[in-house]
Scaffold this active site. Structure first.
Site, PDB file in Angstrom:
ATOM      1  N   LYS A 199     -18.636  12.479   6.581  1.00 40.61           N
ATOM      2  CA  LYS A 199     -17.971  11.785   5.866  1.00 40.61           C
ATOM      3  C   LYS A 199     -17.355  11.020   6.161  1.00 40.61           C
ATOM      4  CE  LYS A 199     -13.281  12.030   4.925  1.00 40.61           C
ATOM      5  NZ  LYS A 199     -13.044  10.779   5.202  1.00 40.61           N
ATOM      6  N   ASN A 200     -17.741  10.092   7.032  1.00 41.20           N
ATOM      7  CA  ASN A 200     -16.840   8.773   6.941  1.00 41.20           C
ATOM      8  C   ASN A 200     -18.849   7.608   7.693  1.00 41.20           C
ATOM      9  OD1 ASN A 200     -13.817   9.224   6.967  1.00 41.20           O
ATOM     10  ND2 ASN A 200     -13.513   9.047   9.216  1.00 41.20           N
TER      11      ASN A 200
ATOM     12  N   ARG B 289      -9.483   5.392  -0.760  1.00 38.03           N
ATOM     13  CA  ARG B 289      -8.936   4.287   0.182  1.00 38.03           C
ATOM     14  C   ARG B 289     -10.272   3.677   0.988  1.00 38.03           C
ATOM     15  NH1 ARG B 289      -8.307   1.585   4.032  1.00 38.03           N
ATOM     16  NH2 ARG B 289      -7.220  -0.656   3.939  1.00 38.03           N
TER      17      ARG B 289
ATOM     18  N   CYS C 255      -1.058   4.891   2.630  1.00 34.56           N
ATOM     19  CA  CYS C 255      -1.418   6.371   2.098  1.00 34.56           C
ATOM     20  C   CYS C 255      -0.252   6.805   2.913  1.00 34.56           C
ATOM     21  CB  CYS C 255      -2.671   6.294   2.907  1.00 34.56           C
ATOM     22  SG  CYS C 255      -2.885   6.079   4.552  1.00 34.56           S
TER      23      CYS C 255
ATOM     24  N   ARG D 198      -2.599   0.247   5.203  1.00 31.90           N
ATOM     25  CA  ARG D 198      -3.714  -0.465   5.974  1.00 31.90           C
ATOM     26  C   ARG D 198      -3.802  -1.435   4.985  1.00 31.90           C
ATOM     27  NH1 ARG D 198      -6.471   5.618   5.675  1.00 31.90           N
ATOM     28  NH2 ARG D 198      -7.847   4.115   6.820  1.00 31.90           N
ATOM     29  N   PRO D 199      -4.153  -2.196   5.775  1.00 28.62           N
ATOM     30  CA  PRO D 199      -4.323  -4.153   5.679  1.00 28.62           C
ATOM     31  C   PRO D 199      -5.365  -3.728   4.959  1.00 28.62           C
ATOM     32  CG  PRO D 199      -3.639  -3.955   8.039  1.00 28.62           C
ATOM     33  CD  PRO D 199      -3.030  -3.082   7.274  1.00 28.62           C
ATOM     34  N   ILE D 200      -6.072  -4.901   4.652  1.00 26.66           N
ATOM     35  CA  ILE D 200      -7.606  -5.470   4.780  1.00 26.66           C
ATOM     36  C   ILE D 200      -7.981  -6.986   4.922  1.00 26.66           C
ATOM     37  CG2 ILE D 200      -8.314  -3.608   2.260  1.00 26.66           C
ATOM     38  CD1 ILE D 200      -8.794  -5.799   0.976  1.00 26.66           C
ATOM     39  N   ASP D 201      -6.894  -7.808   5.383  1.00 28.10           N
ATOM     40  CA  ASP D 201      -7.351  -8.480   5.681  1.00 28.10           C
ATOM     41  C   ASP D 201      -8.567  -8.888   6.961  1.00 28.10           C
ATOM     42  OD1 ASP D 201      -5.547  -7.177   8.131  1.00 28.10           O
ATOM     43  OD2 ASP D 201      -5.426  -8.439   9.282  1.00 28.10           O
ATOM     44  N   LEU D 202      -8.580  -8.325   7.935  1.00 23.54           N
ATOM     45  CA  LEU D 202      -9.927  -7.789   8.270  1.00 23.54           C
ATOM     46  C   LEU D 202     -11.373  -8.198   7.475  1.00 23.54           C
ATOM     47  CD1 LEU D 202      -8.709  -6.029  11.445  1.00 23.54           C
ATOM     48  CD2 LEU D 202      -8.807  -9.044  11.377  1.00 23.54           C
TER      49      LEU D 202
ATOM     50  N   ASP E 143      -8.200  10.794  14.440  1.00 22.13           N
ATOM     51  CA  ASP E 143      -8.374  11.273  13.831  1.00 22.13           C
ATOM     52  C   ASP E 143      -8.427  12.748  14.086  1.00 22.13           C
ATOM     53  OD1 ASP E 143      -8.471   9.784  11.433  1.00 22.13           O
ATOM     54  OD2 ASP E 143     -11.230   9.380  11.575  1.00 22.13           O
TER      55      ASP E 143
HETATM   56  C1  UD1 Z   1     -11.781   4.369   9.363  1.00 26.53           C
HETATM   57  C2  UD1 Z   1     -11.860   5.958   9.099  1.00 26.53           C
HETATM   58  C3  UD1 Z   1     -10.615   6.776   9.691  1.00 26.53           C
HETATM   59  C4  UD1 Z   1      -9.887   6.099  10.564  1.00 26.53           C
HETATM   60  C5  UD1 Z   1     -10.117   4.889  11.285  1.00 26.53           C
HETATM   61  C6  UD1 Z   1      -9.477   4.263  12.277  1.00 26.53           C
HETATM   62  C7  UD1 Z   1     -13.404   6.556   6.834  1.00 26.53           C
HETATM   63  C8  UD1 Z   1     -13.785   5.796   5.636  1.00 26.53           C
HETATM   64  N1  UD1 Z   1     -11.812   6.230   7.430  1.00 26.53           N
HETATM   65  O1  UD1 Z   1     -10.438   4.032   8.906  1.00 26.53           O
HETATM   66  O2  UD1 Z   1     -10.882   8.595   9.847  1.00 26.53           O
HETATM   67  O3  UD1 Z   1      -9.120   7.131  11.232  1.00 26.53           O
HETATM   68  O4  UD1 Z   1     -11.759   4.722  10.250  1.00 26.53           O
HETATM   69  O5  UD1 Z   1     -10.499   5.514  13.533  1.00 26.53           O
HETATM   70  O6  UD1 Z   1     -14.358   6.013   7.790  1.00 26.53           O
HETATM   71  N2  UD1 Z   1      -6.780  -3.275  10.136  1.00 26.53           N
HETATM   72  C9  UD1 Z   1      -5.856  -4.256   9.677  1.00 26.53           C
HETATM   73  N3  UD1 Z   1      -6.809  -4.964   9.293  1.00 26.53           N
HETATM   74  C10 UD1 Z   1      -7.768  -4.668   8.835  1.00 26.53           C
HETATM   75  C11 UD1 Z   1      -8.853  -2.955   8.631  1.00 26.53           C
HETATM   76  C12 UD1 Z   1      -7.248  -2.759  10.306  1.00 26.53           C
HETATM   77  O7  UD1 Z   1      -5.320  -4.932  10.619  1.00 26.53           O
HETATM   78  O8  UD1 Z   1      -8.360  -5.538   7.737  1.00 26.53           O
HETATM   79  C13 UD1 Z   1      -6.144  -1.642  11.170  1.00 26.53           C
HETATM   80  C14 UD1 Z   1      -5.181  -0.294  10.777  1.00 26.53           C
HETATM   81  O9  UD1 Z   1      -4.409  -0.885   9.781  1.00 26.53           O
HETATM   82  C15 UD1 Z   1      -4.906   0.093  11.285  1.00 26.53           C
HETATM   83  C16 UD1 Z   1      -6.557  -0.128  12.740  1.00 26.53           C
HETATM   84  O10 UD1 Z   1      -6.657  -1.654  12.065  1.00 26.53           O
HETATM   85  O11 UD1 Z   1      -4.694   0.449  12.711  1.00 26.53           O
HETATM   86  C17 UD1 Z   1      -7.675   0.503  11.827  1.00 26.53           C
HETATM   87  O12 UD1 Z   1      -8.073   0.777  11.058  1.00 26.53           O
HETATM   88  P1  UD1 Z   1      -9.373   0.776  10.988  1.00 26.53           P
HETATM   89  O13 UD1 Z   1     -10.425   0.625  11.431  1.00 26.53           O
HETATM   90  O14 UD1 Z   1      -9.807  -0.601   9.402  1.00 26.53           O
HETATM   91  O15 UD1 Z   1      -9.545   2.072   9.810  1.00 26.53           O
HETATM   92  P2  UD1 Z   1     -10.131   2.302   8.187  1.00 26.53           P
HETATM   93  O16 UD1 Z   1     -11.896   1.558   7.932  1.00 26.53           O
HETATM   94  O17 UD1 Z   1      -9.825   1.952   7.411  1.00 26.53           O
END
Ligand code: UD1
Length: 422
Positions: A22-23, A93, A117, A122-126, A309
């Site tokens: 899925k991912n 998401r 969620c 779950r921020p998107i700053d990166l 996961d």
């Molecule tokens: C993906 C997976 C999810 C898995 C996660 C970590 C998909 C669809 N989902 O989620 O199943 O649990 O990877 O392996 O592929 N973070 C920030 N800033 C950002 C982005 C993330 O601080 O801009 C933090 C998150 O809050 C978290 C960590 O980084 O603590 C990892 O998150 P991330 O790898 O981005 O998870 P997803 O890609 O959303």
């Protein structure tokens, strides 16, 4: 609303097939946006999240059709509405990963900001930091991320690490955008997850020039255009790991097909420490267990560390161990909704911040429980299969988001799980 009625205990035995990931499918579907024409994907699992992503692509202007054997055809000849609306994004998401490819293809994009969620903020700053570094102008308007790059994106060096390490979908977004940028992009602290490797391989087939695949440093030489291709999605390592935990917790033996052990070294290592036998065979492995379950400590980390996961599923397994295990969640520190539900099944678990101490006591007891998120729901199914009595797992729509026919697959190897409507 549907629930599972699980009669336990059972002992699993037989052959079980892992679906496509899925991912990996979700960002690859988004990457199809980059190439006008028809991309043909194979082994895309039949899941609610995948259908939602298909709907999202159709809202953008793509045509998405399903073929036999989990084939998916995405015709991205026309993209005339580069907008991810709140109604769709709030349900999925991972919709955020259309941001990078739409920006690269259309020069502008508007995507609703995904809300929180069950596994935490779950921020998107990166994602934003990376796309800004490529020259995008990004602002927030009425809950939407609005990104524009009318003169195109320009390659640069980007450090993409955050407080919790790399970001999987953040890396996917920036990587996809960089394929069509002018010049060379270097992403430092890129995610190394097998799903990112699969995405990068797909992009290279389309004509992208990405090197360093699988390492934390990706180099992308921008190209003028990409073309549609065919691609088979990698096996779902999280579904495979769930089946491994299922074989172990029921003290059974599963021949797990379509499983790539090289994607799961940390998981296999932990299983062996627990005392579980994992034997590689062609196209998969045989996982078997008898005797005691040994207590172990687990710390989740970005790949190649132990995956977050699978944290919940292994917690269920360790509830049956012969001692105390410590689980530290370093990726999503609040991802412990399953702790309270496992306690309802007589687990002895204590949570302190992002750490859980599991005092194994050899058994779980059936109870009505509630699924809170995708992986937590799988945990409750594992627990239900080993608990004495009838366990009812409510809110199983979470399971249908990420496990293809879970109860059908498990029943075929000895489980007693009935899907019922309340
Ligand atoms: C993906 C997976 C999810 C898995 C996660 C970590 C998909 C669809 N989902 O989620 O199943 O649990 O990877 O392996 O592929 N973070 C920030 N800033 C950002 C982005 C993330 O601080 O801009 C933090 C998150 O809050 C978290 C960590 O980084 O603590 C990892 O998150 P991330 O790898 O981005 O998870 P997803 O890609 O959303």
């Amino acid at each position: 609303m549907q629930h599972f009625r699980i009669d336990g205990p059972c002992r699993l035995n037989g052959d079980i097939e892992v679906s496509g990931s899925k991912n990996a499918s979700l960002p690859i579907m988004a990457a199809a946006i980059l190439a006008p024409g028809k991309s043909i994907l194979k082994k895309v699992p039949n899941l609610v999240d995948i259908s939602l992503c298909g709907d999202l692509l159709e809202e953008l202007g793509c045509k998405v059709t399903r073929g036999p054997l989990n084939e998916m055809i995405i015709d991205a000849s026309v993209i005339d509405n580069p907008v991810g609306a709140y109604e769709t994004v709030s349900k999925l998401r991972a919709s955020i990963c259309i941001l990078g490819p739409l920006l690269a293809r259309c020069g502008k994009v508007r995507v609703s900001l995904p809300g929180g969620c069950a596994i935490g903020f779950r921020p998107i700053d990166l994602h934003v930091r990376g796309l800004r570094a490529l020259g995008a102008d990004i602002s927030m308007e009425y809950g939407d991320v609005v990104a524009e790059a009318p003169n195109g994106l320009v390659g640069t060096e980007i450090f993409l690490g955050g407080s919790f390490g790399s970001s999987v979908l953040g890396t996917a977004n920036v990587l996809m955008a960089a394929t069509l940028a002018k010049g060379t992009t270097v992403i430092e602290s890129a995610a190394c997850e097998p799903e990112i490797v699969d995405l990068a391989n797909f992009l290279n087939k389309m004509g992208a020039k990405i090197s360093g695949i699988g390492s934390p440093c990706l180099t992308i030489e921008g190209v003028k255009e990409l073309h549609p291709v065919g691609h088979e999605v990698i096996p779902d390592r999280i579904e495979a790991g769930t089946f491994m935990a299922a074989a172990a917790i029921t003290r059974g033996e599963l021949h797990i097909n379509n499983c790539n052990l090289s994607h799961m070294l940390a998981v296999v290592d932990k299983l062996r420490q627990i005392g579980v036998t994992v034997e590689p065979v062609e196209n998969g492995c045989v996982v078997s267990h008898e005797g005691p379950i040994r207590a172990v400590n687990i710390t989740t980390q970005p790949h190649p560390g132990f995956p977050t996961d699978l944290q919940a599923q292994f917690m269920a397994l360790l509830c049956l161990a012969d001692g105390n295990s410590i689980i530290v969640e370093k990726v999503f520190p609040n991802r412990f909704m399953h702790v309270a539900e496992l306690s309802r099944m007589s687990a002895n678990v204590t949570k302190e911040g992002s750490i859980v101490i599991v005092s194994g006591q050899g058994k779980l007891v059936a109870a009505p429980v509630m699924a809170s998120d995708l992986r937590a729901s799988a945990t409750l199914v594992l627990a239900g299969m080993v608990a004495e009595g009838t366990t009812i797992v409510q809110r199983i729509y979470h399971i249908d988001r990420g496990y293809e026919k879970l109860e059908v697959k498990l029943n075929a190897v000895g489980a007693n799980i009935i899907r019922e409507r309340a």
